[in-house]
Structures are given as C-alpha cells and as structure tokens.
Design a protein around this motif. Structure first.
Motif, PDB file in Angstrom:
ATOM      1  N   VAL A  25       0.734  -1.238   0.126  1.00 47.83           N
ATOM      2  CA  VAL A  25      -0.043   0.089  -0.125  1.00 47.83           C
ATOM      3  C   VAL A  25       0.901   1.405   0.072  1.00 47.83           C
ATOM      4  O   VAL A  25       0.815   2.324  -0.560  1.00 47.83           O
ATOM      5  N   TRP A  26       2.094   1.287   1.009  1.00 50.13           N
ATOM      6  CA  TRP A  26       2.873   2.585   0.858  1.00 50.13           C
ATOM      7  C   TRP A  26       3.430   2.638  -0.463  1.00 50.13           C
ATOM      8  O   TRP A  26       3.609   3.778  -0.873  1.00 50.13           O
ATOM      9  N   LEU A  27       3.821   1.641  -1.187  1.00 49.95           N
ATOM     10  CA  LEU A  27       4.469   1.736  -2.361  1.00 49.95           C
ATOM     11  C   LEU A  27       3.712   2.232  -3.406  1.00 49.95           C
ATOM     12  O   LEU A  27       4.331   2.688  -4.757  1.00 49.95           O
ATOM     13  N   LYS A  28       2.313   2.452  -3.292  1.00 54.96           N
ATOM     14  CA  LYS A  28       1.591   2.917  -4.322  1.00 54.96           C
ATOM     15  C   LYS A  28       1.802   4.295  -4.701  1.00 54.96           C
ATOM     16  O   LYS A  28       1.759   4.946  -5.909  1.00 54.96           O
ATOM     17  N   LYS A  29       2.467   5.117  -3.422  1.00 54.35           N
ATOM     18  CA  LYS A  29       2.796   6.387  -3.811  1.00 54.35           C
ATOM     19  C   LYS A  29       3.976   6.874  -3.101  1.00 54.35           C
ATOM     20  O   LYS A  29       4.298   6.492  -1.892  1.00 54.35           O
ATOM     21  N   VAL A  46      11.531   3.061  -4.138  1.00 55.88           N
ATOM     22  CA  VAL A  46      11.760   3.570  -2.885  1.00 55.88           C
ATOM     23  C   VAL A  46      12.949   2.539  -2.112  1.00 55.88           C
ATOM     24  O   VAL A  46      12.884   1.509  -2.366  1.00 55.88           O
ATOM     25  N   CYS A  47      13.843   3.408  -1.674  1.00 56.44           N
ATOM     26  CA  CYS A  47      15.159   2.780  -0.976  1.00 56.44           C
ATOM     27  C   CYS A  47      14.638   1.927   0.117  1.00 56.44           C
ATOM     28  O   CYS A  47      13.588   2.448   0.805  1.00 56.44           O
ATOM     29  N   VAL A  48      15.244   0.578   0.246  1.00 52.56           N
ATOM     30  CA  VAL A  48      14.795  -0.128   1.312  1.00 52.56           C
ATOM     31  C   VAL A  48      14.836   0.303   2.616  1.00 52.56           C
ATOM     32  O   VAL A  48      14.113  -0.009   3.708  1.00 52.56           O
ATOM     33  N   GLY A  49      15.847   1.156   2.664  1.00 54.37           N
ATOM     34  CA  GLY A  49      15.849   1.884   4.156  1.00 54.37           C
ATOM     35  C   GLY A  49      15.003   2.890   4.304  1.00 54.37           C
ATOM     36  O   GLY A  49      14.550   2.760   5.495  1.00 54.37           O
ATOM     37  N   TYR A  50      14.216   3.335   3.578  1.00 53.95           N
ATOM     38  CA  TYR A  50      13.069   4.245   4.019  1.00 53.95           C
ATOM     39  C   TYR A  50      11.819   3.066   4.190  1.00 53.95           C
ATOM     40  O   TYR A  50      11.111   3.529   5.049  1.00 53.95           O
ATOM     41  N   ILE A  51      11.861   2.021   3.667  1.00 57.72           N
ATOM     42  CA  ILE A  51      10.505   1.023   3.825  1.00 57.72           C
ATOM     43  C   ILE A  51      10.857   0.622   5.320  1.00 57.72           C
ATOM     44  O   ILE A  51      10.189   0.417   6.153  1.00 57.72           O
ATOM     45  N   GLN A  52      11.984   0.279   5.653  1.00 59.53           N
ATOM     46  CA  GLN A  52      12.585  -0.251   6.794  1.00 59.53           C
ATOM     47  C   GLN A  52      12.001   0.891   7.894  1.00 59.53           C
ATOM     48  O   GLN A  52      11.469   0.658   9.040  1.00 59.53           O
ATOM     49  N   GLU A  53      12.578   2.018   7.821  1.00 64.91           N
ATOM     50  CA  GLU A  53      12.242   3.176   8.748  1.00 64.91           C
ATOM     51  C   GLU A  53      10.696   3.187   8.933  1.00 64.91           C
ATOM     52  O   GLU A  53      10.288   3.426  10.257  1.00 64.91           O
ATOM     53  N   LYS A  54       9.830   3.150   7.852  1.00 65.48           N
ATOM     54  CA  LYS A  54       8.569   3.345   8.103  1.00 65.48           C
ATOM     55  C   LYS A  54       7.953   2.328   8.670  1.00 65.48           C
ATOM     56  O   LYS A  54       6.947   2.346   9.622  1.00 65.48           O
ATOM     57  N   ALA A  55       8.478   1.082   8.384  1.00 65.98           N
ATOM     58  CA  ALA A  55       7.764  -0.003   8.927  1.00 65.98           C
ATOM     59  C   ALA A  55       8.171  -0.304  10.528  1.00 65.98           C
ATOM     60  O   ALA A  55       7.515  -0.873  11.358  1.00 65.98           O
ATOM     61  N   GLY A  56       9.348   0.318  10.711  1.00 62.72           N
ATOM     62  CA  GLY A  56       9.961   0.260  12.288  1.00 62.72           C
ATOM     63  C   GLY A  56      10.240  -1.227  12.738  1.00 62.72           C
ATOM     64  O   GLY A  56      10.198  -1.796  13.728  1.00 62.72           O
ATOM     65  N   PHE A  85      16.354  -0.311  -4.423  1.00 63.25           N
ATOM     66  CA  PHE A  85      15.064   0.466  -4.470  1.00 63.25           C
ATOM     67  C   PHE A  85      13.907  -0.499  -5.009  1.00 63.25           C
ATOM     68  O   PHE A  85      14.165  -1.666  -6.049  1.00 63.25           O
ATOM     69  N   TYR A  86      13.034  -0.669  -4.373  1.00 66.39           N
ATOM     70  CA  TYR A  86      11.542  -1.547  -4.981  1.00 66.39           C
ATOM     71  C   TYR A  86      10.585  -0.412  -5.376  1.00 66.39           C
ATOM     72  O   TYR A  86      10.238   0.416  -4.522  1.00 66.39           O
ATOM     73  N   ARG A  87       9.745  -1.261  -6.238  1.00 71.60           N
ATOM     74  CA  ARG A  87       8.621  -0.384  -6.679  1.00 71.60           C
ATOM     75  C   ARG A  87       7.800  -1.761  -6.925  1.00 71.60           C
ATOM     76  O   ARG A  87       8.125  -2.958  -7.225  1.00 71.60           O
ATOM     77  N   ARG A  88       6.435  -1.487  -6.736  1.00 70.74           N
ATOM     78  CA  ARG A  88       5.384  -2.513  -7.146  1.00 70.74           C
ATOM     79  C   ARG A  88       5.322  -2.780  -8.823  1.00 70.74           C
ATOM     80  O   ARG A  88       5.684  -2.043  -9.421  1.00 70.74           O
TER      81      ARG A  88
END
Length: 105
Positions: A25-29, A46-56, A85-88
């Motif tokens: 869902v986050w990766l949609k935008k 999106v950089c995996v580090g940003y995904i990790q940070e957001k997910a906690g 970097f990941y994208r849907r």
C-alpha cells in the motif's frame, strides 16, 4: 500472458502478513516516503532503508519481507551502488487480482 509467470500460491503466501500488505500500500505512492536523495531523484522506487524506517522493523526482517514480495512478483528491485530500490509491479498485481477473481467466482 502474465499468468504463466505468476504463482498465485506464492502471492497469497507473501500477502499473508499485514506488514507486507501495508508495504505494498505504501509503495503505491512515492510521497508516502521521505524525498529521495538528490543523486537518486531520477530512479523509480523507494530505497529499502525508507521502507524499513516506515515499518519500524529490523533490516533483516524487511529484507526477508521484500524478498518474499519480490519472489511472488509483486515488487521489482533495482540495485544502485549500495542502495536497493523497490517498486510495485502493477501488471502482476492486476493479473493476480484478475486470476483470483476468475478462480473464485
């Protein structure tokens, strides 16, 4: 047709976790994450580090989650130096929904 590249069981398994679903869902935008670094503004995803940070969650947990989503075909990864970097993969997501709809109706 994309169905032959898609394993519905892998997709269902990958989606059998609320955090992995939330990541999709986050990766949609892209705006759900901090702005890209200046050297990464031309990259999609999106950089995996940003995904990790957001997910906690820990780096190892996020790496495992992203591998499961990637193996299911739901995300695409691109490596740039030390960054991933990941994208849907919107085509696979749409094909999965269509296939499930066909099978379950």
């Amino acid at each position: 047709m994309i169905y032959r590249y898609m394993n519905v069981d892998k997709v269902i398994s990958a989606l059998n976790n609320s955090t992995r679903r939330q990541i999709l869902v986050w990766l949609k935008k892209r705006s759900n994450f901090p702005p890209a670094l200046p050297e990464h503004t031309d990259l999609s995803g999106v950089c995996v580090g940003y995904i990790q940070e957001k997910a906690g969650l820990s780096q190892s947990t996020i790496s495992t989650y992203m591998k499961l989503l990637k193996d299911a075909g739901l995300v695409v990864s691109e490596r740039h130096g030390q960054w991933t970097f990941y994208r849907r993969d919107e085509d696979v997501i749409a094909a999965t929904l269509s296939k499930l709809s066909e099978e379950l109706q």
